[in-house]
Design an enzyme around this catalytic site. Structure first.
Site, PDB file in Angstrom:
ATOM      1  N   THR A   1      -3.902   4.997   8.734  1.00 43.53           N
ATOM      2  CA  THR A   1      -4.207   3.784   7.947  1.00 43.53           C
ATOM      3  C   THR A   1      -5.676   3.990   7.254  1.00 43.53           C
ATOM      4  O   THR A   1      -6.355   4.913   7.545  1.00 43.53           O
ATOM      5  CB  THR A   1      -3.899   2.639   9.168  1.00 43.53           C
ATOM      6  OG1 THR A   1      -4.375   1.521   8.384  1.00 43.53           O
ATOM      7  CG2 THR A   1      -5.221   2.831  10.310  1.00 43.53           C
TER       8      THR A   1
ATOM      9  N   HIS B   1       0.789  -1.150  -0.015  1.00 41.02           N
ATOM     10  CA  HIS B   1      -0.090   0.071   0.019  1.00 41.02           C
ATOM     11  C   HIS B   1       0.944   1.290  -0.003  1.00 41.02           C
ATOM     12  O   HIS B   1       1.215   1.731   1.005  1.00 41.02           O
ATOM     13  CB  HIS B   1      -0.885  -0.073   1.188  1.00 41.02           C
ATOM     14  CG  HIS B   1      -1.857   0.981   1.339  1.00 41.02           C
ATOM     15  ND1 HIS B   1      -3.064   0.826   1.746  1.00 41.02           N
ATOM     16  CD2 HIS B   1      -2.031   2.355   0.762  1.00 41.02           C
ATOM     17  CE1 HIS B   1      -3.997   1.865   1.806  1.00 41.02           C
ATOM     18  NE2 HIS B   1      -3.359   2.821   1.013  1.00 41.02           N
TER      19      HIS B   1
ATOM     20  N   HIS C   1      -8.143  -5.615   7.256  1.00 38.90           N
ATOM     21  CA  HIS C   1      -7.815  -4.745   8.276  1.00 38.90           C
ATOM     22  C   HIS C   1      -8.214  -5.137   9.738  1.00 38.90           C
ATOM     23  O   HIS C   1      -9.194  -5.695  10.114  1.00 38.90           O
ATOM     24  CB  HIS C   1      -8.534  -3.465   8.166  1.00 38.90           C
ATOM     25  CG  HIS C   1      -7.811  -2.248   8.437  1.00 38.90           C
ATOM     26  ND1 HIS C   1      -7.454  -1.745   9.653  1.00 38.90           N
ATOM     27  CD2 HIS C   1      -7.216  -1.520   7.397  1.00 38.90           C
ATOM     28  CE1 HIS C   1      -6.603  -0.627   9.539  1.00 38.90           C
ATOM     29  NE2 HIS C   1      -6.296  -0.595   8.372  1.00 38.90           N
TER      30      HIS C   1
ATOM     31  N   HIS D   1      -0.396  -5.735   9.685  1.00 35.53           N
ATOM     32  CA  HIS D   1      -0.150  -5.560  11.095  1.00 35.53           C
ATOM     33  C   HIS D   1       0.153  -6.812  12.009  1.00 35.53           C
ATOM     34  O   HIS D   1       1.295  -6.926  12.610  1.00 35.53           O
ATOM     35  CB  HIS D   1      -1.138  -4.346  11.643  1.00 35.53           C
ATOM     36  CG  HIS D   1      -0.436  -3.880  12.809  1.00 35.53           C
ATOM     37  ND1 HIS D   1       0.603  -2.920  12.882  1.00 35.53           N
ATOM     38  CD2 HIS D   1      -1.019  -3.876  14.312  1.00 35.53           C
ATOM     39  CE1 HIS D   1       0.760  -2.684  14.213  1.00 35.53           C
ATOM     40  NE2 HIS D   1      -0.123  -3.278  14.867  1.00 35.53           N
TER      41      HIS D   1
ATOM     42  N   GLU E   1      -2.386  -1.655  -3.285  1.00 37.70           N
ATOM     43  CA  GLU E   1      -3.598  -0.749  -2.700  1.00 37.70           C
ATOM     44  C   GLU E   1      -3.235   0.554  -2.735  1.00 37.70           C
ATOM     45  O   GLU E   1      -2.273   0.886  -2.451  1.00 37.70           O
ATOM     46  CB  GLU E   1      -3.857  -1.113  -1.067  1.00 37.70           C
ATOM     47  CG  GLU E   1      -4.174  -2.714  -0.752  1.00 37.70           C
ATOM     48  CD  GLU E   1      -4.139  -2.849   0.627  1.00 37.70           C
ATOM     49  OE1 GLU E   1      -4.536  -4.027   1.189  1.00 37.70           O
ATOM     50  OE2 GLU E   1      -3.748  -1.977   1.343  1.00 37.70           O
TER      51      GLU E   1
HETATM   52  N1  PXP Z   1      -6.590  -3.510   3.465  1.00 32.85           N
HETATM   53  C1  PXP Z   1      -6.317  -2.369   3.140  1.00 32.85           C
HETATM   54  C2  PXP Z   1      -7.138  -1.710   2.492  1.00 32.85           C
HETATM   55  C3  PXP Z   1      -5.389  -1.798   4.096  1.00 32.85           C
HETATM   56  O1  PXP Z   1      -5.401  -0.423   3.930  1.00 32.85           O
HETATM   57  C4  PXP Z   1      -4.537  -2.387   4.879  1.00 32.85           C
HETATM   58  C5  PXP Z   1      -3.581  -1.671   5.896  1.00 32.85           C
HETATM   59  O2  PXP Z   1      -2.737  -1.244   5.046  1.00 32.85           O
HETATM   60  C6  PXP Z   1      -5.127  -3.807   5.293  1.00 32.85           C
HETATM   61  C7  PXP Z   1      -6.138  -4.406   4.431  1.00 32.85           C
HETATM   62  C8  PXP Z   1      -4.473  -4.794   6.151  1.00 32.85           C
HETATM   63  O3  PXP Z   1      -4.791  -4.464   7.487  1.00 32.85           O
HETATM   64  P1  PXP Z   1      -3.783  -4.858   8.688  1.00 32.85           P
HETATM   65  O4  PXP Z   1      -2.313  -4.131   8.552  1.00 32.85           O
HETATM   66  O5  PXP Z   1      -4.453  -4.320   9.919  1.00 32.85           O
HETATM   67  O6  PXP Z   1      -3.684  -6.360   8.629  1.00 32.85           O
END
Ligand code: PXP
Length: 237
Positions: A100, A43, A190, A214, A70
């Site tokens: 984020t 991302h 997320h 994360h 992304e």
């Molecule tokens: N999907 C999107 C659109 C995101 O922006 C993110 C974080 O960059 C994630 C998924 C992954 O989230 P996490 O890092 O909390 O697993």
């Protein structure tokens, strides 16, 4: 079968904190795949505080699974997609300085913008997915805009999962069949982690892919990257 795409933004964040190439993002991406990741997600944000736009070009050369990029469809982002041609593009409505992603698209208000952008992106051959809250009219809007998939924003699910899993999943469960019935593939991401992932997968039979960064990187501090990826894969079996 739900695919696990590993988001490696946090690896780039650690690398950038010292201004050298350690850890080596490219090597980590290769290792994630070797350890069982079925996709690599990045991302790039406008300030390049984690993955840089230039990283995406190098990653495209070595990723052998699904490469998912992304981001907010700025001019810089659209140019990147045209050049790199990843397998999947996930559009998020992030403001440039967002910490984020913290909400999905309002596909009604932004209908014509999204339609235009998606048409353009499809010329690169990429599958397009829209980051979406579990709201039927926004899901319908995603299909009207020409999206191939939606990615459910699972932050709110994760926030209340521990206290009330049934309530946490309810809106996703209520809209999943509708999304599937109008031909949309279903991704999610997320704040998914080793505690809340298995239940999410069990409740949504059409879930095609999750992208996780994360928590997976945090868990790998304790369990190692290979074990951690395998543990997440088992939640998806
Ligand atoms: N999907 C999107 C659109 C995101 O922006 C993110 C974080 O960059 C994630 C998924 C992954 O989230 P996490 O890092 O909390 O697993």
């Amino acid at each position: 079968m739900t695919q696990l795409s590993v988001n490696i933004n946090k690896i780039a964040l650690i690398r950038n904190s010292r201004g050298n190439n350690y850890p080596d993002l490219i090597q980590v991406a290769k290792d994630c795949e070797r350890f069982g990741a079925q996709g690599i997600t990045v991302h790039p944000r406008p300030d390049e505080r984690h993955v840089k736009f230039s990283d995406c070009y190098k990653l495209k050369e070595i990723v052998t699974t699904e490469f998912n990029i992304e981001g907010y469809p700025s001019e810089q982002f659209l140019k990147l997609i045209q050049d790199v041609r990843p397998h999947q593009v996930t559009l998020v409505p992030d403001l440039p300085n967002a910490l984020t992603s913290d909400n999905g698209w309002d596909t009604i208000t932004h209908a014509s913008f999204l339609k235009e952008v998606i048409e353009e992106l499809k010329k690169s051959g990429a599958r397009v997915s829209l980051f979406i809250d579990p709201i039927e009219q926004y899901i319908e809007g995603a299909a009207h805009a020409g999206s191939d998939r939606i990615e459910y924003y699972t932050g709110p699910y994760a926030a209340i999962f521990t206290g009330d899993p049934n309530h946490a999943i309810s809106k996703y469960k209520a809209t999943e069949n509708f999304a599937h019935s109008i031909g949309l593939g279903i991704n999610a991401g997320h704040d998914l982690n080793l505690y809340n992932l298995k239940y999410f997968k069990e409740q949504l039979p059409h879930l095609a892919e999750v992208s996780i960064g994360h928590a997976l990187i945090c868990d790998s501090l304790y369990f190692g990257l290979e074990n951690t990826i395998q543990m997440y894969r088992r939640c998806l079996e």
